[in-house]
Design an enzyme around this catalytic site. Structure first.
Site, PDB file in Angstrom:
ATOM      1  CB  SER A  13      -0.914   0.025   1.229  1.00 47.38           C
ATOM      2  OG  SER A  13      -0.158   0.332   2.383  1.00 47.38           O
ATOM      3  CE  LYS A  81      -3.678   1.506  13.089  1.00 47.27           C
ATOM      4  NZ  LYS A  81      -4.128   0.741  11.963  1.00 47.27           N
ATOM      5  CG  ASP A  82      -1.583  -3.604  11.015  1.00 47.53           C
ATOM      6  OD1 ASP A  82      -2.693  -3.248  11.455  1.00 47.53           O
ATOM      7  OD2 ASP A  82      -1.058  -3.112   9.988  1.00 47.53           O
ATOM      8  NE  ARG A 129      -8.959   1.808  17.913  1.00 43.32           N
ATOM      9  CZ  ARG A 129      -8.950   3.050  17.419  1.00 43.32           C
ATOM     10  NH1 ARG A 129      -9.313   4.069  18.176  1.00 43.32           N
ATOM     11  NH2 ARG A 129      -8.594   3.276  16.171  1.00 43.32           N
ATOM     12  NE  ARG A 130      -9.796   4.816  13.802  1.00 40.34           N
ATOM     13  CZ  ARG A 130      -8.966   4.497  12.823  1.00 40.34           C
ATOM     14  NH1 ARG A 130      -9.414   3.831  11.769  1.00 40.34           N
ATOM     15  NH2 ARG A 130      -7.689   4.838  12.879  1.00 40.34           N
ATOM     16  NE  ARG A 151     -10.457  -4.263   4.711  1.00 39.22           N
ATOM     17  CZ  ARG A 151      -9.705  -5.282   4.351  1.00 39.22           C
ATOM     18  NH1 ARG A 151     -10.207  -6.484   4.289  1.00 39.22           N
ATOM     19  NH2 ARG A 151      -8.442  -5.104   4.051  1.00 39.22           N
ATOM     20  NE  ARG A 157      -9.879   2.440   5.102  1.00 33.92           N
ATOM     21  CZ  ARG A 157      -9.956   1.752   6.232  1.00 33.92           C
ATOM     22  NH1 ARG A 157     -10.279   2.360   7.352  1.00 33.92           N
ATOM     23  NH2 ARG A 157      -9.719   0.470   6.256  1.00 33.92           N
ATOM     24  CB  CYS A 244      -7.533  -6.155  15.114  1.00 34.22           C
ATOM     25  SG  CYS A 244      -6.272  -4.992  14.765  1.00 34.22           S
TER      26      CYS A 244
END
Length: 319
Positions: A13, A81-82, A129-130, A151, A157, A244
């Site tokens: 990415s 965080k992954d 979480r968000r 996604r 996005r 996650c």
């Protein structure tokens, strides 16, 4: 004879390439060796399922780790965080560089801040979480919002807002900073209302545990304060047994009088995705001087959260 180039494994990415490029540059300066990026496609990149369904943790990491194990790359860069919370023995987490901005941000139509969103605004995010915290935050402002699972990469996005499909999307500040797109942010969400994912904004640099020379060279990029903070956050996550896909937010920050840092504060939140029930707690202790001290702070807060009913809010764990 010049040494061969070091091979750095990265996701494909734009964001992953940007952050890996920054690490590659730092490693070149440190070691004097060339570094080439090796692009690797992970399951998380090709699957079209929502992250919560494919298990979240590890989907962006496994292919990079397999390439390391096979010797196809010398080291790899992940978004911390992954990373799953258990570290495999054969891999060394050689460095956690200084953390970027850990906050979440809003990119909304017409330059709106969160508080200016209309009632019933549609906000895109793939993160439970968000969702939990945005719904709870909206409620404190007498608003209701609809969180819409999405996604895709940053362009995809933000595209949902630009084409009018959504009123806003929530992304990580760190990622936008790394690709130079912070000017599109319409609101930085305060960590007092929306705690980030454990480790958000930090990178993880991994290499084979058997390559002691490379691990020692990469360790020069480690930021001890960032490492202590993310260790506490990840220990909290591990103790809550949450992947996650569970709505857990955590942030450790260092407190001081401007001259000296004296304490570390760890905040944690877990909640239902509709935001109707949240368990939010914090603890403060001396700045951890070892991995074990930092992890103990995380476990301690997790125990308090579990005692307050956190486990019941996390829903069924996806098997």
């Amino acid at each position: 004879m010049t040494e061969r180039a070091l091979r750095l494994g990265t996701r494909r990415s734009k964001l992953a390439m940007a952050q890996s490029g920054q690490v590659a540059e730092a490693v070149r300066r440190l070691t004097g060796r060339d570094v080439e990026l090796v692009e690797i496609t992970t399951y998380g990149d090709v699957s079209r399922e929502h992250l919560a369904q494919i298990g979240g943790t590890g989907v962006f990491v496994a292919a990079l780790r397999e390439a390391l194990a096979r010797g196809e790359v010398d080291f790899a860069v992940h978004s911390l965080k992954d990373l799953p919370t258990t570290q495999p023995d054969e891999l060394a987490l050689a460095a956690v560089p200084k953390r970027e901005d850990p906050r979440d941000v809003l990119i909304a139509r017409d330059g709106l801040t969160f508080e200016q969103l209309p009632n019933g605004a549609r906000i895109g995010t793939g993160s439970p979480r968000r969702m939990a915290q945005l719904n709870a935050y909206a409620r404190t402002h007498g608003l209701t919002v609809e969180t819409v699972p999405i996604r895709g990469n940053v362009d995809t996005r933000i595209g949902f807002v630009r084409n009018g499909e959504l009123d806003a999307v929530v992304l990580a500040a760190a990622g936008l900073n790394r690709i130079g797109r912070t000017d599109e942010v319409t609101d930085f969400l305060s960590v007092d209302f929306v705690l980030p994912a454990p480790g958000q904004g930090a990178l993880a640099i991994e290499c084979s545990a058997s390559d002691a020379d490379l691990a020692a060279a990469l360790a020069e990029l480690d930021d001890p304060r960032t490492r202590a903070a993310v260790t506490a956050e990840r220990a909290l996550l591990a103790a809550l047994e949450a992947g996650c896909s569970a709505p857990v937010g955590a942030l450790a920050d260092l407190l001081g009088d401007g001259q000296a840092v004296t304490e570390m504060r760890l905040r944690g939140v877990v909640g239902t995705t509709d935001g109707s029930s949240l368990v939010q707690l914090s603890t403060t202790g001396p700045v951890p001087t070892s991995h074990d001290d930092a992890a103990a702070l995380g476990r301690e807060l997790a125990d308090e959260m579990l005692a307050k009913g956190a486990a019941g809010l996390m829903g069924e764990r996806a098997l």
